[in-house]
Design an enzyme around this catalytic site. Sequence first.
Site, mmCIF file in Angstrom:
data_model
loop_
_atom_site.group_PDB
_atom_site.id
_atom_site.type_symbol
_atom_site.label_atom_id
_atom_site.label_comp_id
_atom_site.label_asym_id
_atom_site.label_seq_id
_atom_site.Cartn_x
_atom_site.Cartn_y
_atom_site.Cartn_z
ATOM 1 N N GLU A 1 0.866 -1.180 0.000
ATOM 2 C CA GLU A 1 0.000 0.000 0.000
ATOM 3 C C GLU A 1 0.898 1.223 0.000
ATOM 4 O O GLU A 1 1.582 1.501 0.975
ATOM 5 C CB GLU A 1 -0.908 -0.017 1.229
ATOM 6 C CG GLU A 1 -1.994 1.052 1.215
ATOM 7 C CD GLU A 1 -1.552 2.363 1.843
ATOM 8 O OE1 GLU A 1 -1.793 3.426 1.218
ATOM 9 O OE2 GLU A 1 -0.962 2.331 2.935
ATOM 10 N N ASP B 1 -6.568 4.374 -3.023
ATOM 11 C CA ASP B 1 -6.519 4.247 -1.568
ATOM 12 C C ASP B 1 -7.879 4.494 -0.936
ATOM 13 O O ASP B 1 -8.256 3.834 0.045
ATOM 14 C CB ASP B 1 -5.479 5.208 -0.990
ATOM 15 C CG ASP B 1 -5.688 6.660 -1.435
ATOM 16 O OD1 ASP B 1 -6.325 6.896 -2.490
ATOM 17 O OD2 ASP B 1 -5.196 7.565 -0.735
#
Length: 261
Positions: free
Chosen positions: A7, A110
């Site tokens: 991420e 995200d």
Amino acid sequence: MMLLAIEQGNTNTMFAIHDGASWVAQWRSATESTRTADEYVVWLSQLLSMQGLGFRAIDAVIISSVVPQSIFNLRNLSRRYFNVEPLVIGENAKLGIDVRIEKPSEAGADRLVNAIGAAMVYPGPLVVIDSGTATTFDIVAADGAFEGGIIAPGINLSMQALHEAAAKLPRIAIQRPAGNRIVGTDTVSAMQSGVFWGYISLIEGLVARIKAERGEPMTVIATGGVASLFEGATDSIDHFDSDLTIRGLLEIYRRNTIAES
């Protein structure tokens, strides 16, 4: 199954390992858009070794990045060193979420991952606050759909702007003012108070306006690199959840695995 979830935000990149039952390791590094696959693997190999894992243990990779110029190198890392074609949010990964905004293609990877991670645990409708380089407020409907949100400057960005634009203001660490004081008695404490309590007021004000506009009770979840800084400072946040994003990535991986089987 041994999943590597990556991420990548504008400031930090998180690498997490899931063994099919639980998260067994998590690491963070500064985001550098020019870092090559070879540089990533030198750093990552040492961390994997500390966990008693080798490259061959990784048999799945999922990537979420808001830095387009980094995706090539992260994909290359997966292909060359793990011999795995990665799932990439915004490219080949099917998210399984209804995006109800005017331009669905503009919804950040995200933000959608967070929405999925939040909807798995909390009953909607939701406000998901992610405190990073930007501070985002995202709306998740009762049925799990993403319905837009708000993007504001992040707290670190605001502090950096103060230092860079005002010659006499120093670069300082962001922290909660001592004794919860509002009024600072020197330059540093005045800056800390302005940024910290200013962001508390931003959160409280925008959450109140969102709820008023929608006319319904909503659960508010906070995540992101500096979210813990606000814990105990406001009643506007119901839950602090540091695992929101990686939970969303794991769910997306599972949805794609099921779809392929």
